[in-house]
Design a protein around this motif. Structure first.
Motif, PDB file in Angstrom:
ATOM      1  N   UNK A  14       0.617  -1.151  -0.129  1.00  0.00           N
ATOM      2  CA  UNK A  14      -0.119   0.049   0.008  1.00  0.00           C
ATOM      3  C   UNK A  14       0.836   1.336   0.131  1.00  0.00           C
ATOM      4  N   UNK A  15       2.145   1.183   0.443  1.00  0.00           N
ATOM      5  CA  UNK A  15       2.953   2.246   0.632  1.00  0.00           C
ATOM      6  C   UNK A  15       3.851   2.585  -0.803  1.00  0.00           C
ATOM      7  N   UNK A  16       3.888   3.539  -1.046  1.00  0.00           N
ATOM      8  CA  UNK A  16       4.505   3.763  -2.286  1.00  0.00           C
ATOM      9  C   UNK A  16       6.017   3.476  -2.140  1.00  0.00           C
ATOM     10  N   UNK A 201       2.709   2.107 -11.566  1.00  0.00           N
ATOM     11  CA  UNK A 201       3.412   3.271 -12.482  1.00  0.00           C
ATOM     12  C   UNK A 201       4.429   3.885 -11.583  1.00  0.00           C
ATOM     13  N   UNK A 202       5.617   3.873 -12.209  1.00  0.00           N
ATOM     14  CA  UNK A 202       6.950   4.663 -11.850  1.00  0.00           C
ATOM     15  C   UNK A 202       7.019   5.937 -12.364  1.00  0.00           C
ATOM     16  N   UNK A 216       1.593   9.022  -3.885  1.00  0.00           N
ATOM     17  CA  UNK A 216       1.094   7.913  -3.491  1.00  0.00           C
ATOM     18  C   UNK A 216      -0.738   8.225  -3.412  1.00  0.00           C
ATOM     19  N   UNK A 217      -1.065   9.265  -3.054  1.00  0.00           N
ATOM     20  CA  UNK A 217      -2.402   9.494  -3.126  1.00  0.00           C
ATOM     21  C   UNK A 217      -3.277   9.379  -4.496  1.00  0.00           C
ATOM     22  N   UNK A 221       2.834   3.904  -7.594  1.00  0.00           N
ATOM     23  CA  UNK A 221       3.324   2.905  -6.955  1.00  0.00           C
ATOM     24  C   UNK A 221       5.027   2.866  -6.711  1.00  0.00           C
ATOM     25  N   UNK A 222       5.777   3.752  -7.451  1.00  0.00           N
ATOM     26  CA  UNK A 222       7.101   3.820  -7.382  1.00  0.00           C
ATOM     27  C   UNK A 222       7.582   5.170  -7.840  1.00  0.00           C
ATOM     28  N   UNK A 223       8.625   5.598  -7.289  1.00  0.00           N
ATOM     29  CA  UNK A 223       8.952   6.989  -7.380  1.00  0.00           C
ATOM     30  C   UNK A 223      10.749   7.095  -7.228  1.00  0.00           C
ATOM     31  N   UNK A 224      11.309   7.443  -8.146  1.00  0.00           N
ATOM     32  CA  UNK A 224      12.789   7.642  -8.165  1.00  0.00           C
ATOM     33  C   UNK A 224      13.328   9.005  -8.462  1.00  0.00           C
TER      34      UNK A 224
END
Length: 256
Positions: A14-16, A201-202, A216-217, A221-224
């Protein structure tokens, strides 16, 4: 638990998943110590560390050696940025993906940009490549290996939204585990894409796209942060090396 399974579970949380981008062993170990749950290599940062610009200008063996060193020395999952695959034909690209999997990474980023000219691979060509990659990975015992399909629509097209959705859906159907869309910053379009595409989606950090909680809201799902940290380090090094030379005084190196 295998690193591949662990990496997939991080995307299902549930957490990004906030990935730290490393370019050498020191940066990877530092990110791991800081608490990042996974590392993604940055091809831009690796190239710069070797004195090159990004864009598959370095030998793939040199690139892979750095990825291998990182993977062997951190305990968290590693995803390798292999740009467009470091090959001009499908056979070479698939072989490079397998060689990358063999060094112990849990996944890869692979993009649809052309390297020798501006533009994107045709959708059907990239789908065939992704399908061949997935088939080869499964055949060699890498079931579940995370293929993050990067689409450069927002970096190359004037009106990328619909093309991005079309490509994302097609890539997922062809075996991609997730979709990476660098350059996407509009919150409305982000929300629509996360609702429309049936895969994680990243997104890439940019000046107007920085907050994990907000993303996240929106369903991301993924951030870099890509090469942003390595660029910051290089800038700091350049600035201070110049200061040392111009001042002919090293006293500031010992200041808090």
């Amino acid at each position: 638990m295998t690193k591949i399974l662990e990496f997939n579970q991080l995307h299902a949380s549930q957490e990004l998943l906030f990935i730290g981008n490393a370019w050498d062993l020191l940066s990877a170990l530092t990110l791991e110590k800081a608490g990042f749950k996974a590392i993604g290599t940055t091809s831009w940062g690796i190239a710069n560390s070797l004195g090159y610009a990004d864009g598959e200008l370095i030998d793939f063996d040199r690139h892979l050696a750095i990825i291998k060193t990182i993977t062997e020395n951190v305990k968290i999952p590693v995803s390798a940025d292999i740009e467009a695959g470091y090959g001009s034909d499908t056979k070479t690209i698939v072989e490079n993906v397998l060689r990358t999997a063999d060094v112990g990474v849990a996944g890869i980023n692979i993009e649809d940009s052309l390297k020798k000219q501006k533009g994107l691979r045709a959708i059907n060509e990239h789908c065939n490549l992704l399908s061949d990659i997935r088939t080869a990975l499964d055949k060699h015992g890498y079931e579940g290996f995370y293929v993050n399909a990067r689409t450069d629509t927002y970096l190359q097209l004037e009106r990328p939204f619909l093309e991005t959705i079309n490509r994302a859906k097609a890539y997922v159907e062809s075996g991609a585990s997730g979709i990476f869309v660098p350059g996407l910053i509009d919150y409305g379009e982000i929300k629509e894409i996360t609702l429309t595409v049936d895969a994680p989606i990243n997104l890439l950090s940019l000046p107007r796209l920085t907050n994990c909680k907000a993303l996240q809201e929106l369903g991301v799902k993924r951030f870099s942060f890509g090469n942003a940290l390595s660029d910051k380090v290089i800038s700091y090094l350049t600035k201070n090396a110049t200061l040392i030379m111009e001042s002919q005084d090293t006293s500031f190196l010992y200041e808090d």
